[in-house]
Design a protein around this motif. Structure first.
Motif, short mmCIF file in Angstrom:
data_model
loop_
_atom_site.label_atom_id
_atom_site.label_comp_id
_atom_site.label_asym_id
_atom_site.label_seq_id
_atom_site.Cartn_x
_atom_site.Cartn_y
_atom_site.Cartn_z
N ARG A 120 0.84 -1.20 0.00
CA ARG A 120 0.00 0.00 0.00
C ARG A 120 0.88 1.25 0.00
NH1 ARG A 120 -5.21 1.48 1.47
NH2 ARG A 120 -5.68 -0.70 1.99
N ASN A 122 0.58 5.14 0.53
CA ASN A 122 -0.34 6.07 1.16
C ASN A 122 -0.09 7.49 0.67
OD1 ASN A 122 -1.65 4.19 3.13
ND2 ASN A 122 0.46 3.98 3.81
N ASP A 124 -1.36 11.78 0.79
CA ASP A 124 -1.86 12.77 1.75
C ASP A 124 -3.38 12.84 1.74
OD1 ASP A 124 0.75 13.40 2.42
OD2 ASP A 124 0.90 14.97 0.90
N GLU A 125 -3.99 12.52 0.59
CA GLU A 125 -5.43 12.48 0.44
C GLU A 125 -5.86 11.07 0.05
OE1 GLU A 125 -7.33 14.93 1.24
OE2 GLU A 125 -5.72 16.40 1.56
N PRO A 126 -7.13 10.72 0.27
CA PRO A 126 -7.58 9.37 -0.08
C PRO A 126 -7.34 9.00 -1.54
CG PRO A 126 -9.19 10.42 1.34
CD PRO A 126 -8.17 11.47 1.00
N ASP A 127 -7.49 9.98 -2.45
CA ASP A 127 -7.29 9.66 -3.86
C ASP A 127 -5.81 9.52 -4.23
OD1 ASP A 127 -6.53 12.28 -3.62
OD2 ASP A 127 -7.83 13.06 -5.21
N THR A 129 -3.90 7.32 -2.53
CA THR A 129 -3.54 6.01 -2.02
C THR A 129 -3.89 4.93 -3.04
OG1 THR A 129 -3.90 6.69 0.28
CG2 THR A 129 -3.98 4.33 -0.18
N ARG A 250 -9.53 -0.92 -10.09
CA ARG A 250 -10.09 0.40 -9.82
C ARG A 250 -10.70 1.00 -11.09
NH1 ARG A 250 -5.85 3.40 -8.81
NH2 ARG A 250 -4.31 1.73 -8.73
N SER A 255 -14.01 -4.87 -6.68
CA SER A 255 -13.45 -4.09 -5.57
C SER A 255 -13.07 -4.94 -4.37
CB SER A 255 -14.46 -3.02 -5.13
OG SER A 255 -15.70 -3.63 -4.75
#
Length: 320
Positions: A120, A122, A124-127, A129, A250, A255
């Motif tokens: 994974r 990572n 700073d924002e969900p999009d 990751t 994605r 999913s």
């Protein structure tokens, strides 16, 4: 087994660079000890055969001033010196490599599973990751912190040219780190017996120049494109029906994270956790009958018809 050898006698990074010279020293001392002991045993056998035994075989009391104590004394001194050097050197090497970096350039969450590696990245924002599998990309010249999470049994993360061994234990998070000095591919391996296919649980660390790594990261953030051909469209339908319960792509309805994320499958050099080259033939064999290549893997044989298999391959080849 496809891939690069585990070159544990060479280093390509700061952390391994502190360990490899110590490895060579211990290896040299071990070889020297074997040579000396073997030579003395051979000399004793040769002298006995040539001159015969000096005394009859019986118990003899140890006396001070005899040659035996001298051999023991000098043997202890000769053994203690390299052991002391090894001890001091080992403590110095541990001081250089044991702690995680305070300001890593990149933090990765790696979860080994039976029998593949989830990685994974990572943002700073969900999009920002995303997930990938069995292939870790890192920038050269930067310290990378790896957080290891246990998912099922105890595994061990090992990239000998970049980093030492660190266990991944269910219920806790262990930390390790690595740094690559030059671009290249460095093979890693699970170093803790984790089940039937432990030997076939490998991965690659791909070290890219920082600009190339950033391009790769941006490409990995993209979702999968819609299939453009009729065969790929049929393949996507088969994939949704057969594979989406375990895999994610994605940008589609697939999913699940039970198996590897396949959004950018074709960007990877190897498949099946470093076991097979990512070619159409290998991919076909793996999709159709993974149990033939890796018995005990959690992926079942698909038993597709020839047309269905070709359609699925047409779809998978769009996942760049």
């Amino acid at each position: 087994m496809s891939g690069l050898p585990l070159g544990y006698l060479t280093s390509s990074g700061e952390r391994a660079g502190a360990i490899v010279p110590l490895t060579w020293f211990v290896l040299a001392v071990s070889v020297a000890v074997c040579v000396v002991i073997g030579g003395l045993l051979g000399l004793g056998v040769w002298r006995t055969r040539r001159h015969g035994p000096r005394v009859e075989p019986r118990a003899v009391a140890v006396e001070r001033g005899g040659h035996g104590l001298g051999w023991i004394r000098w043997g202890l001194i000769a053994s203690a010196l390299p052991l002391l050097v090894t001890l001091v050197w080992t403590m110095a090497a541990l001081g250089r490599v044991v702690g995680p970096p305070r300001r890593p350039a990149l933090v990765l969450d790696v979860t080994p599973r039976q029998w593949w590696w989830e990685v994974r990245y990572n943002g700073d924002e969900p999009d920002g990751t995303f997930l990938t599998a069995n292939e870790l990309h890192i920038p050269t010249g930067r310290r990378v912190l790896v957080r290891l999470h246990g998912a099922d049994v105890i595994h061990s993360f090992w990239v000998p040219q970049l980093s030492g061994k660190t266990d991944a234990i269910p219920g806790q998070t262990n930390l390790t780190w690595m740094q690559a000095d030059a671009p290249g591919r460095y093979r890693g391996q699970c170093a803790e017996f984790c089940g039937l296919e432990h030997a076939k649980m490998a991965f690659e660390v791909v070290a890219d120049m920082p600009a190339a790594f950033e391009r790769w990261r941006r490409a990995q953030l993209q979702t999968a494109p819609p299939p453009a051909t009729a065969a790929a469209q049929r393949g996507q339908q088969y994939f949704q029906y057969r594979c989406a319960l375990c895999h994610a792509v994605r940008g589609t309805d697939a999913s699940s994270f039970y198996g590897p994320d396949l959004t950018h499958l074709m960007s990877r050099r190897l498949i099946a956790a470093g076991m097979l080259p990512n070619t159409r033939g290998s991919l076909a064999g793996w999709v159709q009958s993974p149990q033939a290549a890796k018995p005990g893997a959690l992926m079942p044989d698909q038993k597709l018809t020839g047309q269905q298999l070709n359609d699925v391959l047409a779809y998978l080849e769009t996942l760049q």
